[in-house]
Design an enzyme around this catalytic site. Structure first.
Site, short mmCIF file in Angstrom:
data_model
loop_
_atom_site.label_atom_id
_atom_site.label_comp_id
_atom_site.label_asym_id
_atom_site.label_seq_id
_atom_site.Cartn_x
_atom_site.Cartn_y
_atom_site.Cartn_z
N PRO A 83 0.84 -1.20 0.00
CA PRO A 83 0.00 0.00 0.00
C PRO A 83 0.88 1.25 0.00
O PRO A 83 1.80 1.36 0.80
CB PRO A 83 -0.78 -0.12 1.32
CG PRO A 83 -0.57 -1.52 1.79
CD PRO A 83 0.74 -1.96 1.24
N MET A 84 0.60 2.18 -0.91
CA MET A 84 1.33 3.45 -0.95
C MET A 84 0.32 4.57 -1.16
O MET A 84 -0.41 4.57 -2.15
CB MET A 84 2.38 3.44 -2.07
CG MET A 84 3.54 2.49 -1.82
SD MET A 84 4.76 2.48 -3.17
CE MET A 84 3.89 1.45 -4.38
N GLN A 101 -5.95 -1.76 3.19
CA GLN A 101 -5.13 -1.47 4.36
C GLN A 101 -5.78 -0.38 5.20
O GLN A 101 -6.18 0.67 4.68
CB GLN A 101 -3.71 -1.02 3.99
CG GLN A 101 -2.84 -0.94 5.25
CD GLN A 101 -1.45 -0.41 5.01
OE1 GLN A 101 -1.28 0.75 4.69
NE2 GLN A 101 -0.44 -1.26 5.17
N CYS A 156 4.02 3.30 8.84
CA CYS A 156 4.16 4.65 8.28
C CYS A 156 5.14 5.48 9.11
O CYS A 156 4.94 5.66 10.31
CB CYS A 156 2.79 5.33 8.24
SG CYS A 156 2.86 7.00 7.56
N LYS A 214 1.45 -4.83 8.67
CA LYS A 214 2.71 -4.42 8.06
C LYS A 214 3.41 -3.47 9.02
O LYS A 214 2.77 -2.54 9.55
CB LYS A 214 2.47 -3.73 6.71
CG LYS A 214 3.76 -3.41 5.94
CD LYS A 214 3.44 -2.97 4.51
CE LYS A 214 4.72 -2.78 3.70
NZ LYS A 214 5.45 -1.56 4.10
N ASN A 263 9.91 -6.94 2.99
CA ASN A 263 9.74 -5.70 2.23
C ASN A 263 10.99 -4.85 2.38
O ASN A 263 11.57 -4.76 3.46
CB ASN A 263 8.51 -4.96 2.77
CG ASN A 263 8.29 -3.59 2.13
OD1 ASN A 263 8.06 -2.61 2.81
ND2 ASN A 263 8.34 -3.51 0.81
N GLY A 264 11.40 -4.23 1.27
CA GLY A 264 12.53 -3.31 1.31
C GLY A 264 13.59 -3.66 0.28
O GLY A 264 14.13 -4.77 0.28
N ASP A 265 13.86 -2.71 -0.62
CA ASP A 265 14.93 -2.83 -1.62
C ASP A 265 14.70 -3.96 -2.63
O ASP A 265 15.64 -4.62 -3.06
CB ASP A 265 16.29 -3.00 -0.94
CG ASP A 265 16.72 -1.77 -0.17
OD1 ASP A 265 16.05 -0.73 -0.32
OD2 ASP A 265 17.69 -1.84 0.60
#
Length: 382
Positions: A26-27, A82, A113, A153, A215-217
């Site tokens: 989610p963004m 979300q 967040c 998350k 999650n990440g990179d």
């Protein structure tokens, strides 16, 4: 070419099988219905695509913008939303509303967040530091969800001296959470530095009872395979890596299915996707001009690595109609092949930020008195 053994474990989110084990993160302002449509098209409908963050108070109060954000296209299945909230009662009401009105099939809770306007009120990635409050929110959400799976998350913690992810993972298991996703950064890192994949591996060892997503990179399909191999996680969550690259989900499907096919679109194909993205936004908003204006933030991400002059980039970033956008895209050297340096970081990359927290927040992880009702924002975002 990086590969995995063909016998990948199935990722199950409650009754839903996610194959391949890939989730769109989610963004806020990004993963709206039009962008989810693009990503699903490239993936052939495979994977899980989560809505942008919905604030629970705004949902309960039926904020007009929020009601639009929670709307899913008929082709979206399962429908994944979300939620963000800091008050167990309000979170519970929002979850019950989703169940009673059949608004979604899966609920994810945001505790990741890092935005200062959220953390300074005790929300987002600051909240798991208050263990009893985290537990109360999860307990109420699960109680109200009925048969709907609830996931969370989160981040590693506030900073390296105040990590929370192992405690939060254990609380999640105890309160009936279906799966946990870990962004391998602290709040202090924001989106800077390098994601700590070792933390994802440690969390997987700590909570073997439920799926752990990393999650990440993840900037390419090979990054996703490498994360799975190195951490033992059950799936991956892709965020900034798909900005201006919705076809990454097609690459991910190919990678996990072992075909090895990767998309390297020339600028002509990229321009076609850009125009379609802007068109979908206009149709979703109900106003072509507003759709093109909303699309402007995507321009630089789509064009990363291509030889496009600064003047043309500025012109593309101020377009206000599909005709204007299409005309300017036709002025580009559309025969340019996919650039070698097109992958890599996109979006926010700031780091080493001082974390905004309520006064005295870090004194006692079990004293929840400092959480402000103002942290329950009245509009979705963040």
């Amino acid at each position: 070419m990086t590969t995995l053994a063909p016998a990948l474990p199935l990722l199950r989110i409650g009754p839903h099988t996610v194959r391949p084990p890939v989730v769109l993160a989610p963004m806020a302002g990004i993963t709206n219905a039009p962008f989810r449509t693009l990503c699903r098209e490239f993936s052939g409908g495979k994977g899980l695509f989560v809505s942008e963050m919905i604030t629970t108070r705004a949902l309960v109060e039926r904020n007009e913008k929020t009601m639009q954000l929670i709307h899913f296209d008929a082709s979206e299945t399962p429908r994944s939303v979300q939620l963000y909230g800091v008050d167990p009662v309000t979170v519970g009401k929002a979850v019950r509303m989703i169940v009673d009105e059949d608004l979604a099939d899966h609920i994810d809770l945001n505790f990741g967040c890092p935005v200062p306007k959220v953390t300074r009120k005790g929300g987002g990635s600051a909240l798991p530091y208050k263990r009893p409050l985290l537990r109360a929110i999860l307990r109420e959400a699960v109680a109200q969800a009925g048969d709907l799976p609830v996931t969370i998350k989160m981040r590693k913690g506030i900073d390296d001296d105040h990590t929370t992810y192992l405690d939060a993972g254990r609380i999640a298991v105890e309160e009936g959470i279906t799966a946990v996703a870990l962004h391998g950064r602290t709040t202090a890192q924001h989106y800077g530095g390098t994601a700590d994949w070792d933390a994802i591996a440690r969390l997987k060892e700590h909570v073997p009872e439920i799926p752990v997503l990393g999650n990440g990179d993840i900037w390419s399909a090979d990054d996703a395979l490498r994360m799975m191999r190195e951490t033992g996680c059950d799936g991956v969550v892709v965020g900034r890596g798909c900005l201006g690259r919705p076809w990454l989900f097609g690459d991910l499907v190919s990678a996990f299915e072992g075909t090895g096919t990767r998309q390297a679109p020339a600028l002509r194909q990229v321009a076609d996707v850009m125009l379609r993205h802007a068109t979908l936004l206009g149709e979703w908003i109900g106003d072509e001009s507003r759709g093109v204006i909303d699309f402007r933030k995507h321009v630089a991400w789509y064009l990363k690595g291509f030889a496009v002059g600064s003047d043309m980039r500025r012109r593309l970033a101020v377009t206000s109609s599909l005709e204007e956008l299409g005309g300017q895209l036709q002025e580009l050297d559309l025969d340019q092949p996919w650039p070698d340096d097109a992958d890599g970081p996109r979006g926010r990359t700031s780091g080493n930020n001082r974390v905004a927290l309520p006064d005295g927040w870090l004194k006692d992880p079990y004293d929840c008195a400092g959480v402000s009702a103002d942290a329950e924002l009245d509009t979705s975002g963040g």
